[in-house]
Design an enzyme around this catalytic site. Sequence first.
Site, PDB file in Angstrom:
ATOM      1  N   LYS A   1      52.560  29.673  75.159  1.00 12.47           N
ATOM      2  CA  LYS A   1      52.126  29.655  76.715  1.00 12.47           C
ATOM      3  C   LYS A   1      51.191  30.618  77.149  1.00 12.47           C
ATOM      4  CE  LYS A   1      56.582  30.164  78.815  1.00 12.47           C
ATOM      5  NZ  LYS A   1      57.255  30.367  77.473  1.00 12.47           N
TER       6      LYS A   1
ATOM      7  N   LYS B   1      50.242  30.278  66.841  1.00 14.58           N
ATOM      8  CA  LYS B   1      51.182  29.465  67.151  1.00 14.58           C
ATOM      9  C   LYS B   1      50.829  28.852  68.559  1.00 14.58           C
ATOM     10  CE  LYS B   1      54.818  31.215  68.966  1.00 14.58           C
ATOM     11  NZ  LYS B   1      56.069  31.043  69.616  1.00 14.58           N
TER      12      LYS B   1
ATOM     13  N   LYS C   1      54.407  40.939  69.811  1.00 16.35           N
ATOM     14  CA  LYS C   1      54.372  40.964  71.245  1.00 16.35           C
ATOM     15  C   LYS C   1      54.291  42.371  71.949  1.00 16.35           C
ATOM     16  CE  LYS C   1      56.740  36.567  72.331  1.00 16.35           C
ATOM     17  NZ  LYS C   1      57.801  36.050  73.114  1.00 16.35           N
TER      18      LYS C   1
HETATM   19  N1  AQP Z   1      54.603  26.577  68.639  1.00 19.45           N
HETATM   20  C1  AQP Z   1      55.752  26.177  68.308  1.00 19.45           C
HETATM   21  N2  AQP Z   1      56.058  25.313  67.405  1.00 19.45           N
HETATM   22  C2  AQP Z   1      57.338  25.142  67.253  1.00 19.45           C
HETATM   23  N3  AQP Z   1      58.392  25.697  67.783  1.00 19.45           N
HETATM   24  C3  AQP Z   1      58.135  26.781  68.628  1.00 19.45           C
HETATM   25  N4  AQP Z   1      58.963  27.436  69.598  1.00 19.45           N
HETATM   26  C4  AQP Z   1      58.226  28.219  70.420  1.00 19.45           C
HETATM   27  N5  AQP Z   1      56.896  27.932  69.936  1.00 19.45           N
HETATM   28  C5  AQP Z   1      56.838  26.878  69.149  1.00 19.45           C
HETATM   29  C6  AQP Z   1      60.461  27.270  69.461  1.00 19.45           C
HETATM   30  O1  AQP Z   1      60.634  27.075  70.699  1.00 19.45           O
HETATM   31  C7  AQP Z   1      62.043  27.702  71.026  1.00 19.45           C
HETATM   32  C8  AQP Z   1      61.923  28.561  72.312  1.00 19.45           C
HETATM   33  O2  AQP Z   1      61.743  29.850  72.105  1.00 19.45           O
HETATM   34  P1  AQP Z   1      61.256  30.882  73.263  1.00 19.45           P
HETATM   35  O3  AQP Z   1      62.010  30.510  74.502  1.00 19.45           O
HETATM   36  O4  AQP Z   1      61.445  32.112  72.544  1.00 19.45           O
HETATM   37  O5  AQP Z   1      59.755  30.712  73.751  1.00 19.45           O
HETATM   38  P2  AQP Z   1      58.564  31.349  72.946  1.00 19.45           P
HETATM   39  O6  AQP Z   1      58.627  31.375  71.562  1.00 19.45           O
HETATM   40  O7  AQP Z   1      58.413  32.702  73.342  1.00 19.45           O
HETATM   41  O8  AQP Z   1      57.439  30.461  73.598  1.00 19.45           O
HETATM   42  P3  AQP Z   1      56.018  30.865  73.582  1.00 19.45           P
HETATM   43  O9  AQP Z   1      55.374  29.770  74.434  1.00 19.45           O
HETATM   44  O10 AQP Z   1      55.436  31.328  72.358  1.00 19.45           O
HETATM   45  O11 AQP Z   1      56.132  31.867  74.773  1.00 19.45           O
HETATM   46  P4  AQP Z   1      55.290  33.126  74.985  1.00 19.45           P
HETATM   47  O12 AQP Z   1      54.062  32.862  74.836  1.00 19.45           O
HETATM   48  O13 AQP Z   1      55.793  33.512  76.557  1.00 19.45           O
HETATM   49  O14 AQP Z   1      56.030  34.074  74.066  1.00 19.45           O
HETATM   50  C9  AQP Z   1      62.218  28.672  70.068  1.00 19.45           C
HETATM   51  O15 AQP Z   1      63.416  28.025  68.942  1.00 19.45           O
HETATM   52  C10 AQP Z   1      61.082  28.721  69.232  1.00 19.45           C
HETATM   53  O16 AQP Z   1      61.241  28.798  67.798  1.00 19.45           O
END
Ligand code: AQP
Length: 352
Positions: free
Chosen positions: A202, A199, A118
Amino acid sequence: MPSTQKNRIFSAMQPTGSLHIGNYLGALKNWVDLQNSGGYNCIFGIVDYHAMTIDYDPRDMPKHITDLAIDYLSAGLDPDKSTIMVQSHVPEHTELAWIFNCITPMPELERMTQYKDKSRSNKTNPNVGLFSYPVLMAADILLYKADTVPVGEDQTQHVEFSRIIARKFNNRFAKIFPEPRTLLTKSARLSSLADPAKKMSKSLGEKHYIALTDTPAEIKKKISSAVTDTGPSKRVELSSTSEDPERGAKRRVEGKMSRGTKNLFDMLEVVSPLGTHKELMDEYKKGTLKYSDLKSTLADAIINHLKPIQEKRKELEHDHDKIAQILIQGAEHCQKIADKTMEEVRNKVGIR
Ligand code: AQP
């Protein structure tokens, strides 16, 4: 209100916009199943302090918090069975995080892969909050003395870090925290549809994920353009092939499936009716599977699976009073637990 006698679960998501099917199948669906098993005392958070570690517009935050609460409820979280709370409503999260900051060795945080990823993609704002994100997450979990943390695979390193912090605190001051364990699902790591080596996230852009709010037409379009074959170097072991010597000689010899294809099968396994996954996997092993069939079956299964969630979302979308009430109740419940933990912690660290 949930009973206090069972093992405690804590998990959370950031209010950063619409959820995708990775968040849902990797975590949220599992939360609903665990809640409904009746075996746990569940707290599910909306972690707004965490969402401040990346660039964001403060005007969007209240809407994102309400939207995430609506997503939780639409997916099946039930405030009579689980506690749903907003992190900033219980300020002790940050107080405990500060105390944990003071026992965290810098190298433990420097090796965190999420920070590395990040801060690379967030070059304009590589802030200290992002660096100490796992410390705040450890505080979220340990404030409630949770021993079970259902998350996606990308968060396992952070839960492991929480174990280290619990152990450090217990050894340094007094044994008051459990060492939490990770609970993963079968779809703990869904890949991007357009670039399966990554992964599903979004921040990669819309073609990489299915949002829980996508229309049937959008779902069909995204699945039909999902990448399947990514070349031999990006193949992953398909362990089930070796258990089935009668079928699919050609593919079984390779013993590997492309990540993109595995990703589609991973989703199919969870969202399709019983038997569908096996039927298509058998065809894959025989070498007779048409990817267009896999994709259209999967798209239909996702559409059907998301339909009741989307209908529930429509019902709740305008009921903001109800959402606010649920979050107030959640904060009250969590505040009581937080007060108790922090009284113990303050005593032990000498800031009575
Ligand atoms: N690709 C994934 N497969 C399985 N589980 C996933 N999680 C996130 N991506 C995947 C799980 O979702 C939960 C929410 O996590 P978060 O709010 O920290 O979201 P994130 O991981 O930041 O989601 P994004 O889409 O990847 O957001 P951006 O792109 O903004 O960083 C967690 O339990 C995570 O493991």
